[in-house]
Design an enzyme around this catalytic site. Sequence first.
Site, PDB file in Angstrom:
ATOM      1  N   ARG A  59       0.822  -1.222   0.000  1.00  0.00           N
ATOM      2  CA  ARG A  59       0.000   0.000   0.000  1.00  0.00           C
ATOM      3  C   ARG A  59       0.849   1.262   0.000  1.00  0.00           C
ATOM      4  O   ARG A  59       0.395   2.324  -0.407  1.00  0.00           O
ATOM      5  CB  ARG A  59      -1.004  -0.040   1.155  1.00  0.00           C
ATOM      6  CG  ARG A  59      -2.087  -1.110   0.933  1.00  0.00           C
ATOM      7  CD  ARG A  59      -3.057  -1.188   2.079  1.00  0.00           C
ATOM      8  NE  ARG A  59      -2.458  -1.626   3.313  1.00  0.00           N
ATOM      9  CZ  ARG A  59      -2.250  -2.891   3.671  1.00  0.00           C
ATOM     10  NH1 ARG A  59      -2.623  -3.870   2.866  1.00  0.00           N
ATOM     11  NH2 ARG A  59      -1.697  -3.195   4.821  1.00  0.00           N
ATOM     12  N   GLU A  96       5.667 -10.562  15.566  1.00  0.00           N
ATOM     13  CA  GLU A  96       5.165 -11.137  16.817  1.00  0.00           C
ATOM     14  C   GLU A  96       5.596 -12.617  16.917  1.00  0.00           C
ATOM     15  O   GLU A  96       6.070 -13.077  17.941  1.00  0.00           O
ATOM     16  CB  GLU A  96       3.650 -11.009  16.828  1.00  0.00           C
ATOM     17  CG  GLU A  96       3.047 -11.113  18.192  1.00  0.00           C
ATOM     18  CD  GLU A  96       1.550 -10.925  18.140  1.00  0.00           C
ATOM     19  OE1 GLU A  96       1.034 -10.446  17.111  1.00  0.00           O
ATOM     20  OE2 GLU A  96       0.900 -11.282  19.138  1.00  0.00           O
TER      21      GLU A  96
HETATM   22  P1  AMP Z   1       4.363  -2.315  11.640  1.00  0.00           P
HETATM   23  O1  AMP Z   1       5.639  -2.893  11.106  1.00  0.00           O
HETATM   24  O2  AMP Z   1       3.843  -3.017  12.846  1.00  0.00           O
HETATM   25  O3  AMP Z   1       4.472  -0.818  11.853  1.00  0.00           O
HETATM   26  O4  AMP Z   1       3.244  -2.558  10.538  1.00  0.00           O
HETATM   27  C1  AMP Z   1       3.188  -1.749   9.428  1.00  0.00           C
HETATM   28  C2  AMP Z   1       2.790  -2.491   8.181  1.00  0.00           C
HETATM   29  O5  AMP Z   1       1.775  -3.458   8.420  1.00  0.00           O
HETATM   30  C3  AMP Z   1       2.233  -1.515   7.179  1.00  0.00           C
HETATM   31  O6  AMP Z   1       2.740  -1.847   5.889  1.00  0.00           O
HETATM   32  C4  AMP Z   1       0.738  -1.684   7.262  1.00  0.00           C
HETATM   33  O7  AMP Z   1       0.167  -1.656   6.002  1.00  0.00           O
HETATM   34  C5  AMP Z   1       0.528  -3.036   7.920  1.00  0.00           C
HETATM   35  N1  AMP Z   1      -0.398  -2.989   9.076  1.00  0.00           N
HETATM   36  C6  AMP Z   1      -0.072  -3.219  10.378  1.00  0.00           C
HETATM   37  N2  AMP Z   1      -1.129  -3.126  11.183  1.00  0.00           N
HETATM   38  C7  AMP Z   1      -2.169  -2.782  10.385  1.00  0.00           C
HETATM   39  C8  AMP Z   1      -3.570  -2.504  10.627  1.00  0.00           C
HETATM   40  N3  AMP Z   1      -4.103  -2.567  11.860  1.00  0.00           N
HETATM   41  N4  AMP Z   1      -4.353  -2.169   9.572  1.00  0.00           N
HETATM   42  C9  AMP Z   1      -3.814  -2.093   8.327  1.00  0.00           C
HETATM   43  N5  AMP Z   1      -2.523  -2.357   8.033  1.00  0.00           N
HETATM   44  C10 AMP Z   1      -1.705  -2.696   9.043  1.00  0.00           C
END
Ligand code: AMP
Length: 171
Positions: A59, A96
């Site tokens: 995205r 996780e």
């Molecule tokens: P993080 O590495 O935990 O910051 O996760 C970021 C990536 O995971 C991004 O590319 C987001 O598109 C996706 N992502 C994580 N959590 C969500 C969520 N609750 N809703 C949509 N996309 C998420």
Amino acid sequence: MEKLKKIIRDVPDFPKPGIIFKDITPLLKDPQSFRDIIDAFAEQFKNKGIQKIVGIESRGFMFGAALAYQLGIGFIPVRKKGKLPWKTVSQSYDLEYGTDTVEMHADAVETGECVLVVDDLLATGGTAEAVNLLLKKQKAKVFGFAFVVELEFLKGREKLVHHNILSLVKF
Ligand code: AMP
């Protein structure tokens, strides 16, 4: 930005139980909302010496590519392991459960090039941190990060200290 907040759809228990997925597809479908996002990013990051936009799969490509077009600069895709066809550099990061790996082409950025990283959403910050490490390995200068959505309670921002971080909609 209140309009953007309302148009983002919550999808409970996707992709697994307990996660509320922030679905940005209604926002992409609405031309004014999509334009508002790209215009807000462009306003913030124009005339800052940024030479490339780095978009995070998948995205981050949608917003990152439109922003690169608007700013008149190049776009670099960062992808999950095994998707890019040529010689790559990679960075693994903890999830996780287990690990994941992001990659970009070895010749994607020049030494010292100033880049802005774009993704749809900042959650724990693990992905953005890995992209930051990847770019540092390639000796790029990371100007900062732009996200459409930030889940503040996950404190992803703390993993990206010393950087400009813009998020348009905070939950
Ligand atoms: P993080 O590495 O935990 O910051 O996760 C970021 C990536 O995971 C991004 O590319 C987001 O598109 C996706 N992502 C994580 N959590 C969500 C969520 N609750 N809703 C949509 N996309 C998420």
